[in-house]
Design an enzyme around this catalytic site. Structure first.
Site, PDB file in Angstrom:
ATOM      1  N   ARG A 126     -11.483   1.497  -9.384  1.00 10.88           N
ATOM      2  CA  ARG A 126     -10.522   2.579  -9.704  1.00 10.88           C
ATOM      3  C   ARG A 126     -10.691   3.042 -11.152  1.00 10.88           C
ATOM      4  O   ARG A 126     -11.259   2.312 -11.966  1.00 10.88           O
ATOM      5  CB  ARG A 126      -9.095   2.066  -9.482  1.00 10.88           C
ATOM      6  CG  ARG A 126      -8.858   1.779  -8.027  1.00 10.88           C
ATOM      7  CD  ARG A 126      -7.438   1.427  -7.729  1.00 10.88           C
ATOM      8  NE  ARG A 126      -7.313   1.256  -6.297  1.00 10.88           N
ATOM      9  CZ  ARG A 126      -6.236   1.584  -5.589  1.00 10.88           C
ATOM     10  NH1 ARG A 126      -5.186   2.088  -6.167  1.00 10.88           N
ATOM     11  NH2 ARG A 126      -6.212   1.400  -4.282  1.00 10.88           N
ATOM     12  N   ASP A 173       0.822  -1.217   0.000  1.00  6.74           N
ATOM     13  CA  ASP A 173       0.000   0.000   0.000  1.00  6.74           C
ATOM     14  C   ASP A 173       0.858   1.270   0.000  1.00  6.74           C
ATOM     15  O   ASP A 173       1.959   1.279   0.552  1.00  6.74           O
ATOM     16  CB  ASP A 173      -0.912  -0.017   1.236  1.00  6.74           C
ATOM     17  CG  ASP A 173      -2.009   1.033   1.129  1.00  6.74           C
ATOM     18  OD1 ASP A 173      -2.340   1.459   0.004  1.00  6.74           O
ATOM     19  OD2 ASP A 173      -2.540   1.429   2.181  1.00  6.74           O
ATOM     20  N   GLY A 174       0.309   2.320  -0.600  1.00  6.54           N
ATOM     21  CA  GLY A 174       0.962   3.628  -0.549  1.00  6.54           C
ATOM     22  C   GLY A 174       1.538   4.086  -1.881  1.00  6.54           C
ATOM     23  O   GLY A 174       2.197   5.138  -1.949  1.00  6.54           O
ATOM     24  N   ASN A 175       1.277   3.331  -2.940  1.00  8.80           N
ATOM     25  CA  ASN A 175       1.833   3.697  -4.257  1.00  8.80           C
ATOM     26  C   ASN A 175       1.314   5.053  -4.731  1.00  8.80           C
ATOM     27  O   ASN A 175       2.068   5.883  -5.241  1.00  8.80           O
ATOM     28  CB  ASN A 175       1.456   2.652  -5.315  1.00  8.80           C
ATOM     29  CG  ASN A 175       2.052   1.300  -5.029  1.00  8.80           C
ATOM     30  OD1 ASN A 175       2.944   1.176  -4.204  1.00  8.80           O
ATOM     31  ND2 ASN A 175       1.550   0.276  -5.701  1.00  8.80           N
ATOM     32  N   HIS A 214       2.621   2.955  -8.983  1.00  5.98           N
ATOM     33  CA  HIS A 214       2.475   1.499  -9.165  1.00  5.98           C
ATOM     34  C   HIS A 214       3.711   0.918  -9.858  1.00  5.98           C
ATOM     35  O   HIS A 214       4.161  -0.181  -9.508  1.00  5.98           O
ATOM     36  CB  HIS A 214       1.209   1.176  -9.964  1.00  5.98           C
ATOM     37  CG  HIS A 214      -0.054   1.562  -9.255  1.00  5.98           C
ATOM     38  ND1 HIS A 214      -0.281   1.250  -7.935  1.00  5.98           N
ATOM     39  CD2 HIS A 214      -1.157   2.241  -9.670  1.00  5.98           C
ATOM     40  CE1 HIS A 214      -1.465   1.724  -7.570  1.00  5.98           C
ATOM     41  NE2 HIS A 214      -2.011   2.330  -8.602  1.00  5.98           N
ATOM     42  N   LEU A 240      -6.891  -4.814   7.473  1.00  6.83           N
ATOM     43  CA  LEU A 240      -6.542  -5.922   6.576  1.00  6.83           C
ATOM     44  C   LEU A 240      -7.132  -5.768   5.174  1.00  6.83           C
ATOM     45  O   LEU A 240      -6.689  -6.434   4.232  1.00  6.83           O
ATOM     46  CB  LEU A 240      -6.990  -7.262   7.170  1.00  6.83           C
ATOM     47  CG  LEU A 240      -6.118  -7.800   8.303  1.00  6.83           C
ATOM     48  CD1 LEU A 240      -6.689  -9.096   8.858  1.00  6.83           C
ATOM     49  CD2 LEU A 240      -4.688  -8.050   7.824  1.00  6.83           C
ATOM     50  N   SER A 241      -8.159  -4.912   5.028  1.00  2.00           N
ATOM     51  CA  SER A 241      -8.742  -4.648   3.706  1.00  2.00           C
ATOM     52  C   SER A 241      -9.053  -5.919   2.904  1.00  2.00           C
ATOM     53  O   SER A 241      -8.677  -6.034   1.736  1.00  2.00           O
ATOM     54  CB  SER A 241      -7.813  -3.736   2.894  1.00  2.00           C
ATOM     55  OG  SER A 241      -7.614  -2.522   3.560  1.00  2.00           O
ATOM     56  N   SER A 272      -7.248  -6.211  -5.713  1.00  2.00           N
ATOM     57  CA  SER A 272      -8.351  -6.800  -4.950  1.00  2.00           C
ATOM     58  C   SER A 272      -9.633  -6.830  -5.779  1.00  2.00           C
ATOM     59  O   SER A 272      -9.725  -6.170  -6.823  1.00  2.00           O
ATOM     60  CB  SER A 272      -8.592  -5.993  -3.671  1.00  2.00           C
ATOM     61  OG  SER A 272      -9.269  -4.792  -3.990  1.00  2.00           O
ATOM     62  N   ASN A 302     -10.697  -3.377  -6.304  1.00  2.00           N
ATOM     63  CA  ASN A 302      -9.871  -2.427  -7.069  1.00  2.00           C
ATOM     64  C   ASN A 302     -10.414  -2.112  -8.468  1.00  2.00           C
ATOM     65  O   ASN A 302      -9.974  -1.163  -9.112  1.00  2.00           O
ATOM     66  CB  ASN A 302      -8.417  -2.921  -7.171  1.00  2.00           C
ATOM     67  CG  ASN A 302      -7.627  -2.759  -5.891  1.00  2.00           C
ATOM     68  OD1 ASN A 302      -6.696  -3.517  -5.608  1.00  2.00           O
ATOM     69  ND2 ASN A 302      -7.984  -1.771  -5.067  1.00  2.00           N
ATOM     70  N   TRP A 303     -11.418  -2.880  -8.936  1.00  2.00           N
ATOM     71  CA  TRP A 303     -12.033  -2.576 -10.248  1.00  2.00           C
ATOM     72  C   TRP A 303     -12.733  -1.220 -10.214  1.00  2.00           C
ATOM     73  O   TRP A 303     -13.022  -0.642 -11.260  1.00  2.00           O
ATOM     74  CB  TRP A 303     -13.055  -3.647 -10.633  1.00  2.00           C
ATOM     75  CG  TRP A 303     -12.469  -5.007 -10.845  1.00  2.00           C
ATOM     76  CD1 TRP A 303     -12.567  -6.074  -9.999  1.00  2.00           C
ATOM     77  CD2 TRP A 303     -11.686  -5.469 -11.967  1.00  2.00           C
ATOM     78  NE1 TRP A 303     -11.896  -7.162 -10.514  1.00  2.00           N
ATOM     79  CE2 TRP A 303     -11.347  -6.818 -11.730  1.00  2.00           C
ATOM     80  CE3 TRP A 303     -11.230  -4.865 -13.148  1.00  2.00           C
ATOM     81  CZ2 TRP A 303     -10.589  -7.579 -12.623  1.00  2.00           C
ATOM     82  CZ3 TRP A 303     -10.468  -5.626 -14.040  1.00  2.00           C
ATOM     83  CH2 TRP A 303     -10.160  -6.960 -13.765  1.00  2.00           C
TER      84      TRP A 303
END
Ligand code: FPP
Length: 246
Positions: free
Chosen positions: A79, A28-30, A45, A201-202, A73, A76-77
């Site tokens: 996005r 995480d954090g990109n 990314h 934990l997402s 995940s 994430n679609w």
């Protein structure tokens, strides 16, 4: 002050004879890494993919048996489409290069998640990498792609229910259930590392994380280094794991 220095130094010291078998990472954090530099999120990314390469190689070199990373995940679609396709392209690029190196590196790769909705070219590379991996016994890297912990649990529950309906009275045991997870036959992660400052934990490895040690750090994933992984391992080695006992 002297005591603090001593503790700080010890915190980074890894006992390489007593490593965790399985490390899992939420990369995480990109996006924030890119934003801080005035770059598009996709640049974050791309840098994150480089960090993955460095950390996976390091884990293999020091003798970690399993490394599982959360790359994309089921959520994430949501996005923007250009960000989704940038991540898919990075994965394609990575797998294309990995295939060339797998024989030399003896790294095995497995994918957790439903690959059906992924772009056809990426799907093909995943199938090819998975096939090649069956010939190797080295460090195993599990890439979670279109993966969600709840989705995984629901799929396993359905399979258990089907087996139960067919007369298998032991269909709902812990062991039988685990066999229907993407992670079947892989030990649960000893430690889950989440860079990027969030402490959740997402939807990652919800079943498998029951007794995992959870390590959070503010460092953004593209800045995550071998020193950071050493610090996490060293922290883990000072934990007392009781698994519900005393
Ligand atoms: C989370 O950071 C990161 C992702 C959803 C994508 C991870 C993908 C890669 C590292 C590239 C490809 C991977 C491999 C295995 C080659 P974020 O975008 O949510 O960051 P933010 O919280 O700062 O916005």
């Amino acid at each position: 002050m002297r005591l603090f220095r001593k503790i700080k130094k010890e915190a980074g010291e890894v006992d390489f004879g007593n490593l965790p078998r399985h490390i899992a990472i939420i990369m995480d954090g990109n996006g924030r890494w890119a934003k801080k530099r005035g770059l598009p999120r996709t640049a974050g990314h791309a840098e994150g993919a480089e960090t993955f390469r460095t950390i996976a190689t390091y884990c293999k070199d020091i003798g970690i048996e399993y490394l599982t990373v959360y790359a994309f995940s089921t959520e994430n679609w949501k996005r923007p489409p250009d960000e989704v396709s940038a991540i898919m392209n990075l994965l394609e690029k990575y797998l294309y290069e990995a295939i060339e190196r797998m024989e030399r590196d003896r790294v095995k790769m497995k994918f957790f998640g439903d690959i059906e909705p992924l772009p056809p070219k990426l799907k093909k590379l995943i199938e090819r990498t998975s096939e090649i991996s069956t010939h190797y016994k080295g460090c195993q890297v599990n890439i979670c792609l279109n993966y969600g912990g709840r989705d995984e649990i629901l799929r396993a529950a359905k399979r258990c229910a089907e087996n139960y309906a067919k007369g298998d009275s032991a269909a709902f045991s812990d062991e039988a259930f685990s066999k229907h997870l993407w992670s079947a036959d892989i030990p649960d992660p000893d430690i889950i590392i989440r860079p990027g400052g969030e402490m959740r934990l997402s939807n990652f490895l919800l079943w498998q994380s029951a007794y995992s040690e959870l390590y959070f750090t503010e460092t953004l994933w593209p800045d995550f280094s071998k020193v950071d992984i050493d610090n996490a391992i060293s922290w883990f080695q000072h934990r007392e794991r009781r698994y519900g006992g005393v």
